[in-house]
Design a protein around this motif. Structure first.
Motif, PDB file in Angstrom:
ATOM      1  N   ILE A   1       6.233  -1.691   7.304  1.00 16.98           N
ATOM      2  CA  ILE A   1       5.934  -0.426   6.634  1.00 16.98           C
ATOM      3  C   ILE A   1       6.532  -0.435   5.228  1.00 16.98           C
ATOM      4  N   GLY A   2       7.746  -0.942   5.106  1.00 19.82           N
ATOM      5  CA  GLY A   2       8.390  -0.987   3.798  1.00 19.82           C
ATOM      6  C   GLY A   2       7.622  -1.825   2.797  1.00 19.82           C
ATOM      7  N   LEU A   3       7.120  -2.979   3.215  1.00 17.83           N
ATOM      8  CA  LEU A   3       6.329  -3.814   2.313  1.00 17.83           C
ATOM      9  C   LEU A   3       5.068  -3.083   1.855  1.00 17.83           C
ATOM     10  N   GLY A   4       4.384  -2.463   2.784  1.00 18.04           N
ATOM     11  CA  GLY A   4       3.174  -1.735   2.432  1.00 18.04           C
ATOM     12  C   GLY A   4       3.456  -0.535   1.554  1.00 18.04           C
ATOM     13  N   PHE A   5       4.529   0.185   1.879  1.00 18.94           N
ATOM     14  CA  PHE A   5       4.864   1.370   1.097  1.00 18.94           C
ATOM     15  C   PHE A   5       5.273   1.020  -0.332  1.00 18.94           C
ATOM     16  N   ALA A   6       5.892  -0.132  -0.522  1.00 17.77           N
ATOM     17  CA  ALA A   6       6.243  -0.545  -1.884  1.00 17.77           C
ATOM     18  C   ALA A   6       4.984  -0.685  -2.736  1.00 17.77           C
ATOM     19  N   ALA A   7       3.945  -1.263  -2.156  1.00 18.35           N
ATOM     20  CA  ALA A   7       2.684  -1.413  -2.886  1.00 18.35           C
ATOM     21  C   ALA A   7       2.029  -0.054  -3.133  1.00 18.35           C
ATOM     22  N   ILE A   8       2.048   0.806  -2.129  1.00 15.21           N
ATOM     23  CA  ILE A   8       1.431   2.125  -2.284  1.00 15.21           C
ATOM     24  C   ILE A   8       2.202   2.962  -3.297  1.00 15.21           C
ATOM     25  N   GLU A   9       3.524   2.917  -3.247  1.00 16.25           N
ATOM     26  CA  GLU A   9       4.334   3.689  -4.194  1.00 16.25           C
ATOM     27  C   GLU A   9       4.016   3.291  -5.633  1.00 16.25           C
ATOM     28  N   ALA A  10       3.872   1.997  -5.878  1.00 13.82           N
ATOM     29  CA  ALA A  10       3.536   1.539  -7.228  1.00 13.82           C
ATOM     30  C   ALA A  10       2.170   2.059  -7.657  1.00 13.82           C
ATOM     31  N   ARG A  11       1.226   2.078  -6.741  1.00  8.42           N
ATOM     32  CA  ARG A  11      -0.111   2.570  -7.073  1.00  8.42           C
ATOM     33  C   ARG A  11      -0.094   4.076  -7.295  1.00  8.42           C
ATOM     34  N   LEU A  12       0.631   4.810  -6.480  1.00  8.69           N
ATOM     35  CA  LEU A  12       0.672   6.264  -6.622  1.00  8.69           C
ATOM     36  C   LEU A  12       1.283   6.686  -7.959  1.00  8.69           C
ATOM     37  N   ALA A  13       2.143   5.865  -8.516  1.00  6.12           N
ATOM     38  CA  ALA A  13       2.702   6.175  -9.831  1.00  6.12           C
ATOM     39  C   ALA A  13       1.601   6.301 -10.875  1.00  6.12           C
ATOM     40  N   GLN A  14       0.474   5.647 -10.614  1.00  2.00           N
ATOM     41  CA  GLN A  14      -0.658   5.683 -11.544  1.00  2.00           C
ATOM     42  C   GLN A  14      -1.707   6.717 -11.161  1.00  2.00           C
ATOM     43  N   THR A  15      -1.790   7.076  -9.879  1.00  2.00           N
ATOM     44  CA  THR A  15      -2.937   7.858  -9.403  1.00  2.00           C
ATOM     45  C   THR A  15      -2.612   9.260  -8.920  1.00  2.00           C
ATOM     46  N   ALA A  16      -1.365   9.521  -8.528  1.00  2.00           N
ATOM     47  CA  ALA A  16      -1.061  10.754  -7.804  1.00  2.00           C
ATOM     48  C   ALA A  16      -1.075  11.979  -8.702  1.00  2.00           C
ATOM     49  N   GLY A  17      -1.637  13.051  -8.136  1.00  2.00           N
ATOM     50  CA  GLY A  17      -1.461  14.394  -8.663  1.00  2.00           C
ATOM     51  C   GLY A  17      -0.765  15.168  -7.575  1.00  2.00           C
ATOM     52  N   ALA A  18      -1.379  16.258  -7.134  1.00  2.00           N
ATOM     53  CA  ALA A  18      -0.856  16.940  -5.957  1.00  2.00           C
ATOM     54  C   ALA A  18      -0.986  16.047  -4.732  1.00  2.00           C
ATOM     55  N   HIS A  19      -2.047  15.236  -4.723  1.00  2.00           N
ATOM     56  CA  HIS A  19      -2.315  14.327  -3.599  1.00  2.00           C
ATOM     57  C   HIS A  19      -2.310  12.886  -4.109  1.00  2.00           C
ATOM     58  N   ALA A  20      -2.651  11.968  -3.253  1.00  2.00           N
ATOM     59  CA  ALA A  20      -2.537  10.553  -3.596  1.00  2.00           C
ATOM     60  C   ALA A  20      -3.422  10.149  -4.770  1.00  2.00           C
ATOM     61  N   ILE A  21      -4.638  10.706  -4.816  1.00  2.00           N
ATOM     62  CA  ILE A  21      -5.559  10.453  -5.920  1.00  2.00           C
ATOM     63  C   ILE A  21      -5.845  11.797  -6.575  1.00  2.00           C
ATOM     64  N   GLY A  22      -5.107  12.104  -7.619  1.00  2.00           N
ATOM     65  CA  GLY A  22      -5.316  13.376  -8.290  1.00  2.00           C
ATOM     66  C   GLY A  22      -4.983  14.556  -7.399  1.00  2.00           C
ATOM     67  N   ASP A  23      -5.796  15.605  -7.496  1.00  2.00           N
ATOM     68  CA  ASP A  23      -5.520  16.854  -6.785  1.00  2.00           C
ATOM     69  C   ASP A  23      -6.460  17.105  -5.617  1.00  2.00           C
TER      70      ASP A  23
ATOM     71  N   ILE B   1      -7.761  16.055  -1.717  1.00  2.00           N
ATOM     72  CA  ILE B   1      -7.471  15.320  -0.490  1.00  2.00           C
ATOM     73  C   ILE B   1      -8.511  14.210  -0.351  1.00  2.00           C
ATOM     74  N   THR B   2      -8.048  12.999  -0.157  1.00  2.00           N
ATOM     75  CA  THR B   2      -8.965  11.864  -0.025  1.00  2.00           C
ATOM     76  C   THR B   2      -8.605  11.025   1.195  1.00  2.00           C
ATOM     77  N   LEU B   3      -9.392   9.996   1.369  1.00  2.00           N
ATOM     78  CA  LEU B   3      -9.155   9.019   2.424  1.00  2.00           C
ATOM     79  C   LEU B   3      -7.725   8.487   2.363  1.00  2.00           C
ATOM     80  N   ALA B   4      -7.180   8.382   1.154  1.00  2.00           N
ATOM     81  CA  ALA B   4      -5.824   7.867   0.996  1.00  2.00           C
ATOM     82  C   ALA B   4      -4.814   8.755   1.707  1.00  2.00           C
ATOM     83  N   ASP B   5      -4.905  10.064   1.511  1.00  2.40           N
ATOM     84  CA  ASP B   5      -3.983  10.996   2.168  1.00  2.40           C
ATOM     85  C   ASP B   5      -4.172  11.000   3.681  1.00  2.40           C
TER      86      ASP B   5
END
Length: 213
Positions: free
Chosen positions: A137-159, A161-165
């Motif tokens: 989980i930690g390995l996967g979350f490290a990758a997701i955290e880096a991506r969310l730094a670029q994409t997140a708003g209120a939710h994972a992709i902007g504002d 709710i998407t498949l990501a959330d």
């Protein structure tokens, strides 16, 4: 058409994803539970609808569909409002990327049958199984955290709710269950908290299911 049936288990993160999506879209369904700890997933009834011996299964009359991501896409195509994918190709691809890190990279190696195999073949104890889960989980979350730094708003992709959330929130639940320190993933924690405050996510939570233990 009869009301759809979702065959799942309260603590299955794959079934949790489907519950979230159905709730977000306002899709009415009947819940039927397959008790994984008792091995009901390997019984004849479940194998008839899900030959992999897993959950979830989405059943509509004579149509039965397995694999949570396939079910999520089916629900999104047959009930397009609100959509689970953003409006632009790049945003849609990013939502799928985050979902796939969960569904393909993290979840398969922490699945119950994998954990049982670790115990059966290698004598892994509960503490070792938990450490195994924290690692992946930690390995996967490290990758997701880096991506969310670029994409997140209120939710994972902007504002929106998407498949990501839909895929991320159940995996955060699992991370807490296995006592992963989430301090290194502040954006994941934030978007998870925002989503879990919403009624569709609350109603889909494991503890809200009638088979919860």
């Amino acid at each position: 058409m009869a009301e759809p049936i979702l065959f799942g288990y309260w603590r299955s993160s794959a079934a949790y994803r489907v519950r979230i999506a159905a709730n977000v879209k306002g899709i009415s369904y009947a819940a039927a539970f397959v008790h994984l700890r008792r091995g009901e997933q390997r019984g004849a009834a479940n194998l008839a609808r899900n030959p992999a011996g897993l959950v979830p299964t989405w059943s509509e009359d004579d149509f039965q569909l397995t694999q949570s991501l396939a079910i999520l896409e089916y629900l999104d195509e047959t009930n397009p409002r609100p959509p689970l994918l953003p409006s632009t190709p790049r945003a849609r691809a990013l939502a799928r990327e985050i979902a796939l890190v969960v569904v393909c990279d993290i979840h398969p190696v922490g699945n119950l049958r994998v954990l049982e195999k670790l115990t059966t073949d290698f004598g892994a104890e509960a503490t070792q199984r938990a450490a195994w889960n924290r690692h992946w989980i930690g390995l996967g979350f490290a990758a997701i955290e880096a991506r969310l730094a670029q994409t997140a708003g209120a939710h994972a992709i902007g504002d929106q709710i998407t498949l990501a959330d839909v895929c991320l929130v159940p995996q955060v639940y699992n991370a807490r269950r296995f006592e992963l320190d989430l301090a290194a993933y502040p954006t994941i924690e934030r978007v998870d908290a925002v989503a879990r405050a919403l009624v569709p996510f609350q109603q889909a939570s494991p503890e809200a299911q009638f088979d919860a233990e």
